[in-house]
Design a protein around this motif. Structure first.
Motif: not given
Length: 117
Positions: A6-7, A22, A111
């Motif tokens: 994730e980010s 993702c 995240t």
């Protein structure tokens, strides 16, 4: 069989927006659905949104009309567009994948999303 990362998390003021991503690697061709869960402070992990390979979606009542889940055509990346964020949306957001070849659900590391009032 599948790795997820994730980010896009961060700190945002109430009413703001964030977009989570993702990235899936490995046997993306086995992915049947991608999901977003969240776990707020002192709360159980809850399903936020789910999207299938065919594009069918479903959402938790608490985010309907504010969050939108999407994915690319090859299930390489899933997104969660979060609008009109509220302090109660503060949580660690996790990406997950359901495979057609396994009963196991695969998870990312999560995240953090923090919404300030």
């Amino acid at each position: 069989q599948v790795q997820l990362m994730e980010s896009g998390g961060g700190l945002v003021q109430a009413g703001g927006s964030l977009r989570l991503s993702c990235a899936a690697s490995g046997r993306n061709d086995h992915i049947n659905a991608m999901l977003w869960y969240r776990q707020g402070p002192g709360k159980s992990r809850e399903l936020v949104a789910r999207i299938t390979r065919s594009g069918d979606t479903n959402y938790a009542d608490s985010v309907k009309g504010r969050f939108t889940i999407s994915r690319d055509d090859y299930m390489h990346t899933a997104y969660l567009q979060m609008n009109t964020l509220k302090p109660e949306d503060t949580a660690v957001y996790y990406c997950a994948a359901e495979l057609r070849t396994s009963v196991r659900t695969y998870w990312g590391q999560g995240t953090q999303v923090t919404v300030s009032s």
